[in-house]
Write a protein that holds these residues in place. Structure first.
Motif, PDB file in Angstrom:
ATOM      1  N   ALA A 181       0.836  -1.201   0.000  1.00 42.02           N
ATOM      2  CA  ALA A 181       0.000   0.000   0.000  1.00 42.02           C
ATOM      3  C   ALA A 181       0.868   1.246   0.000  1.00 42.02           C
ATOM      4  N   ARG A 182       1.950   1.181   0.767  1.00 39.96           N
ATOM      5  CA  ARG A 182       2.813   2.359   0.835  1.00 39.96           C
ATOM      6  C   ARG A 182       3.458   2.619  -0.529  1.00 39.96           C
ATOM      7  N   LEU A 183       3.880   1.537  -1.191  1.00 37.26           N
ATOM      8  CA  LEU A 183       4.514   1.707  -2.500  1.00 37.26           C
ATOM      9  C   LEU A 183       3.524   2.242  -3.523  1.00 37.26           C
ATOM     10  N   ASP A 184       2.254   1.933  -3.307  1.00 36.81           N
ATOM     11  CA  ASP A 184       1.228   2.478  -4.196  1.00 36.81           C
ATOM     12  C   ASP A 184       0.973   3.950  -3.937  1.00 36.81           C
ATOM     13  N   GLY A 185       1.695   4.493  -2.954  1.00 39.08           N
ATOM     14  CA  GLY A 185       1.559   5.918  -2.684  1.00 39.08           C
ATOM     15  C   GLY A 185       0.482   6.263  -1.677  1.00 39.08           C
ATOM     16  N   ALA A 186       0.003   5.259  -0.934  1.00 45.27           N
ATOM     17  CA  ALA A 186      -1.038   5.550   0.055  1.00 45.27           C
ATOM     18  C   ALA A 186      -0.427   6.281   1.239  1.00 45.27           C
ATOM     19  N   ARG A 187      -1.162   7.266   1.753  1.00 48.65           N
ATOM     20  CA  ARG A 187      -0.681   7.961   2.933  1.00 48.65           C
ATOM     21  C   ARG A 187      -0.990   7.103   4.161  1.00 48.65           C
TER      22      ARG A 187
ATOM     23  N   ARG B  19      11.687  -5.204  12.371  1.00 51.24           N
ATOM     24  CA  ARG B  19      10.727  -4.385  11.650  1.00 51.24           C
ATOM     25  C   ARG B  19      11.411  -3.123  11.142  1.00 51.24           C
ATOM     26  N   ARG B  20      11.262  -2.837   9.866  1.00 48.48           N
ATOM     27  CA  ARG B  20      11.899  -1.634   9.339  1.00 48.48           C
ATOM     28  C   ARG B  20      11.021  -0.435   9.618  1.00 48.48           C
ATOM     29  N   ARG B  21      11.656   0.680   9.883  1.00 46.71           N
ATOM     30  CA  ARG B  21      10.860   1.894  10.121  1.00 46.71           C
ATOM     31  C   ARG B  21      10.288   2.391   8.809  1.00 46.71           C
ATOM     32  N   ARG B  22       9.083   2.866   8.878  1.00 43.75           N
ATOM     33  CA  ARG B  22       8.459   3.409   7.678  1.00 43.75           C
ATOM     34  C   ARG B  22       8.447   4.922   7.761  1.00 43.75           C
ATOM     35  N   PRO B  23       8.534   5.580   6.591  1.00 37.47           N
ATOM     36  CA  PRO B  23       8.548   7.044   6.612  1.00 37.47           C
ATOM     37  C   PRO B  23       7.186   7.576   7.077  1.00 37.47           C
ATOM     38  N   GLY B  24       7.224   8.771   7.630  1.00 33.56           N
ATOM     39  CA  GLY B  24       5.979   9.393   8.070  1.00 33.56           C
ATOM     40  C   GLY B  24       6.086   9.757   9.527  1.00 33.56           C
ATOM     41  N   ARG B  25       5.149  10.502   9.992  1.00 30.95           N
ATOM     42  CA  ARG B  25       5.193  10.954  11.374  1.00 30.95           C
ATOM     43  C   ARG B  25       4.275  10.094  12.232  1.00 30.95           C
ATOM     44  N   ALA B  26       4.828   9.562  13.303  1.00 33.21           N
ATOM     45  CA  ALA B  26       4.028   8.714  14.179  1.00 33.21           C
ATOM     46  C   ALA B  26       3.267   9.544  15.208  1.00 33.21           C
ATOM     47  N   TRP B  27       3.832  10.720  15.554  1.00 30.63           N
ATOM     48  CA  TRP B  27       3.292  11.417  16.727  1.00 30.63           C
ATOM     49  C   TRP B  27       1.807  11.778  16.669  1.00 30.63           C
ATOM     50  N   PRO B  28       1.246  12.125  15.479  1.00 35.99           N
ATOM     51  CA  PRO B  28      -0.190  12.442  15.547  1.00 35.99           C
ATOM     52  C   PRO B  28      -1.020  11.255  16.037  1.00 35.99           C
ATOM     53  N   TYR B  29      -0.523  10.045  15.823  1.00 39.87           N
ATOM     54  CA  TYR B  29      -1.284   8.847  16.197  1.00 39.87           C
ATOM     55  C   TYR B  29      -1.029   8.417  17.640  1.00 39.87           C
ATOM     56  N   VAL B  30       0.196   8.666  18.135  1.00 38.02           N
ATOM     57  CA  VAL B  30       0.517   8.248  19.516  1.00 38.02           C
ATOM     58  C   VAL B  30       0.133   9.294  20.542  1.00 38.02           C
ATOM     59  N   THR B  31       0.032  10.557  20.113  1.00 37.70           N
ATOM     60  CA  THR B  31      -0.225  11.615  21.086  1.00 37.70           C
ATOM     61  C   THR B  31      -1.452  11.354  21.976  1.00 37.70           C
ATOM     62  N   PRO B  32      -2.617  10.973  21.416  1.00 37.06           N
ATOM     63  CA  PRO B  32      -3.776  10.785  22.304  1.00 37.06           C
ATOM     64  C   PRO B  32      -3.518   9.798  23.433  1.00 37.06           C
ATOM     65  N   VAL B  33      -2.943   8.654  23.109  1.00 36.71           N
ATOM     66  CA  VAL B  33      -2.759   7.646  24.151  1.00 36.71           C
ATOM     67  C   VAL B  33      -1.746   8.125  25.185  1.00 36.71           C
TER      68      VAL B  33
END
Lengths: 284, 308
Positions: A181-187, B19-33
Motif C-alpha cells: 500500500a505504501r509503494l502504491d503511494g497511500a498515505r 521491523r523496518r521503520r516506515r517514513p511518516g510521522r508517528a506522533w499524531p497517532y501516539v499523542t492521544p494515548v
C-alpha cells in the motif's frame, strides 16, 4: 489367556466409567459452589414476598412484583442507561485511541517504541486505588463530578491493555500487505483506514467486548465521582438501595439480576469470543 | 482487569526487532494515548507523592508543607498497621485459589475434550462476568443473620445461627471465598490456554511407557505449567488486596473491628470518609513505592537469570 485379557479389559473399562462419573461429579460440584449464590439470588427474585426465605428453589407462584418495584420505585431503568452510556463511552474512547496508538507503534516503529511500551506496561500494574485522590481532585476541578465526562474521560487513561492487545494484531499483519500500500503511494491514514482497520475487525470486536464488561462492572471510579443516586451507574445505585432498604431483599435481588443481565446476554451470545478475548488479555 | 499481565510487552517488543521503520510521522497517532496516560496515570502518581507532604482535608485551600508529618501520623495509628498485615493475609489466603485450584480444574477440563468440557468451561467462567455488586447482594441475602439460607443450612446440622459478616471469625473467610470464585474462574482460563500449548509428544511418550493418568499429570503436565503458575502466583500475591476491594466495600466496609480491612480500602476510607487527604496520599505513596521496588527487583532478577 483370553478370559484373563477379557477380565482385565472389563476392569479398565469399569475403572474408566467410575473415573468419568467422578470427573462430572467434581466439576459439577465446583460449578455449583461457584455459581450457586448468584443463581439462588436470581431464583429468589421471582418468589413472592411471603416466600422469599422459603428453601424450595422454585416458587409455585412465580411473580415479577420485585422487578416492577425495582423499576418503578427505584430509578433502575435510568441507572442502567447511565451505565450503558458510560461503558459505551469508555469503549469508543479506548478503542479509538488504541487503534491510533497501536497503528503508530506498529507501522512507523518509532525509535521511542520501547519506551512507550514500557510506559504502557507499567501503567497496567499500578493499583488504581493508589491514584484515586489526585484523579478525583482533577475530575472535581474540571467540574465533571456527577457527569458522564467524569465517568468516562479519566478511564481513557487506562487504555494500555487495549493498545497492547491491538498492537499484537497489527504487528501480526503480513508486512507485504502494508508495504504494498505504501509503494502504491497511500498515505499513512489511508493505510490505516483501508487496510489495517478491515483486517483488525475481529480483534477490535474482542477488545470492545472486554472493555465493555470491565467498564460495566467497574465499581470504584463511579463510587467516587458519581455518588448521587440519579446520575450514577447500576453498581453504585444498587449499593445505595442496599443501605437504604436493607431488608427489601426481593427488590434488591431483582435489581441485582437486572444489573448483570446485559453482561449475561452478551456472554450467552458471544461466550466463545469473550473467553478468547480474556485469554489474549492475560497471556501470549 | 488489573489481573492482566506484563508478559505481553515482551513478546511485542521482540517482534519489532526485525521491523523496518516506515517514513511518516508517528506522533499524531501516539499523542492521544500518551496524553491520556500522563494526564490520568503518571501525573496522578506524581501528584500523590506531592499531596503526601501537604496538610489538607479535600475541601478549602491546600494547607502548607508538613514534611513527613502525614507519614508519621499514618504509622502511629494502629489501623494502618493492621490494614497492611491484612493485605498480606489476603495474599496468602487467595494464593491457592489463584494457582492450585484453577490448575486442577483446567487439567480436568483438558483431559476430556468434547461438549461437556466446553459447557463446563463456560459455566466456570461465569463468576468473572457477574457484576461484583450483584454477587455481593446475593451473598448478603444468603448470609443474613435472621432467616438467611446459610443459617438454615447450619441449623439442619444443629449449629446455632451465625452473624456471618458481623463476626470477626467468619467475615474474613467470606470475603476471601467470594473473591476466590472470581479469581479461580479467571485463572482457570489462563491455565487452559497454557495447556493448549503443551508439548504433546512428551505425553505420548509417557503413555507408551504406561504411566498412569496421575503420574502423567504429576510429573509431566504440572511441571510444564510451571511458568504460568509462577506468574499467576506472583500476580496473586501482589494484587490480592486490590481484588477484594469491591467485596470489602459492599459486604463489610472493612469491619468488624477492621478484620477485613486492607491497605487499598484504607486509602479509600482515609481519603473519602475521614477526608484525611494527606494521610491517604501518604498511604498511596507507600503502595506506589512498594510497587516500584517490586518491579525493580523483578526486572533485576530477570536480568540475572537471563545472563546465567
Amino acid at each position: 489367556m483370553r478370559t484373563v485379557n477379557h477380565a482385565a479389559g472389563l476392569r479398565t473399562r469399569s475403572r474408566a466409567a467410575t473415573g468419568t462419573i467422578a470427573w462430572h461429579a467434581v466439576l459439577l460440584g465446583v460449578i455449583l459452589a461457584m455459581t450457586f449464590p448468584v443463581l439462588w439470588g436470581i431464583l429468589t427474585s421471582f418468589k413472592p414476598a411471603n416466600e422469599i426465605y422459603s428453601l424450595t428453589p422454585l416458587s409455585a407462584h412465580p411473580t415479577l412484583e420485585h422487578y416492577v418495584h425495582a423499576i418503578t420505585v427505584w430509578p433502575v431503568g435510568l441507572l442502567l442507561s447511565n451505565t450503558f452510556v458510560m461503558a459505551a463511552g469508555v469503549v469508543i474512547g479506548q478503542v479509538i485511541i488504541a487503534i491510533l496508538g497501536a497503528f503508530a507503534l506498529a507501522y512507523f516503529s518509532p525509535r521511542y517504541r520501547g519506551v512507550v511500551l514500557t510506559l504502557l506496561t507499567i501503567s497496567l500494574a499500578i493499583p488504581p486505588q493508589a491514584l484515586i485522590i489526585p484523579q478525583f481532585l482533577m475530575t472535581a476541578k474540571l467540574g465533571w463530578l456527577n457527569t458522564e465526562a467524569g465517568l468516562i474521560v479519566p478511564q481513557l487513561g487506562s487504555s494500555a491493555l487495549a493498545v497492547l492487545l491491538l498492537l499484537q494484531h497489527v504487528d501480526g499483519l503480513p508486512r507485504s500487505l502494508l508495504n504494498a500500500a505504501r509503494l502504491d503511494g497511500a498515505r499513512p491514514f489511508e493505510v490505516l483506514w483501508n487496510i489495517v482497520l478491515p483486517a483488525l475487525r475481529p480483534a477490535i470486536a474482542a477488545v470492545s467486548i472486554l472493555v465493555f464488561i470491565t467498564s460495566w462492572n467497574d465499581y470504584l471510579w463511579p463510587l467516587l465521582v458519581a455518588p448521587r443516586q440519579i446520575d450514577t451507574t447500576v453498581q453504585i445505585g444498587l449499593r445505595q438501595f442496599e443501605t437504604a432498604e436493607g431488608t427489601n431483599f426481593g427488590g434488591l435481588l431483582a435489581a441485582a439480576t437486572l444489573t448483570s443481565l446485559p453482561i449475561l446476554i452478551v456472554y450467552l451470545v458471544a461466550s466463545r469470543r469473550i473467553t478468547d478475548a480474556f485469554l489474549q488479555s492475560g497471556l501470549k | 482487569m488489573t489481573i492482566v499481565t506484563s508478559s505481553i510487552a515482551g513478546t511485542v517488543a521482540d517482534s519489532a526487532r526485525d521491523r523496518r521503520r516506515r517514513p511518516g510521522r508517528a506522533w499524531p497517532y501516539v499523542t492521544p494515548v500518551l496524553l491520556l496516560l500522563f494526564m490520568w496515570i503518571y501525573g496522578p502518581a506524581l501528584f500523590t507523592g506531592v499531596l503526601s507532604f501537604l496538610e489538607w482535608n479535600l475541601t478549602g485551600d491546600v494547607g502548607g508543607f508538613v514534611g513527613f508529618d502525614n507519614y508519621a501520623r499514618l504509622f502511629r495509628e494502629p489501623e494502618f498497621g493492621q490494614a497492611a498485615g491484612q493485605t498480606l493475609l489476603y495474599a496468602a489466603a487467595l494464593l491457592p485459589f489463584s494457582t492450585i485450584v484453577p490448575m486442577f480444574l483446567a487439567i480436568m477440563l483438558w483431559q476430556k475434550s468434547g461438549r461437556a468440557s466446553t459447557v463446563y468451561r463456560s459455566l466456570l467462567f461465569l463468576p468473572v462476568m457477574v457484576a461484583p455488586v450483584a454477587a455481593a447482594v446475593s451473598w448478603r441475602f444468603i448470609l443474613n443473620p435472621l432467616q438467611g439460607l446459610a443459617n438454615e443450612i447450619i441449623g439442619f446440622v444443629g449449629l446455632p445461627p451465625m452473624n456471618w459478616l458481623g463476626d470477626p471469625r467468619s467475615a474474613l473467610i467470606v470475603i476471601v471465598l467470594v473473591t476466590a470464585a472470581k479469581v479461580t474462574a479467571f485463572n482457570m482460563l489462563l491455565y487452559s490456554a497454557a495447556l493448549t500449548a503443551l508439548d504433546r509428544r512428551t505425553l505420548e511418550a509417557a503413555r507408551l511407557e504406561s504411566a498412569t493418568a496421575w503420574e502423567t499429570t504429576r510429573f509431566i503436565v504440572i511441571p510444564q505449567l510451571h511458568k504460568t503458575t509462577v506468574l499467576l502466583g506472583i500476580l496473586s500475591i501482589v494484587l490480592a488486596g486490590q481484588w477484594v476491594f469491591t467485596n470489602v466495600s459492599v459486604l463489610t466496609q472493612g469491619g468488624p473491628d477492621g478484620v477485613t480491612d486492607n491497605v487499598y480500602y484504607r486509602i479509600y476510607t482515609l481519603g473519602f470518609e475521614f477526608f484525611e487527604t494527606g494521610m491517604a496520599s501518604a498511604a498511596a505513596a507507600i503502595v506506589l513505592l512498594f510497587f516500584a521496588l517490586a518491579g525493580l527487583i523483578w526486572v533485576l532478577l530477570r536480568r540475572i537469570s537471563a545472563h546465567r
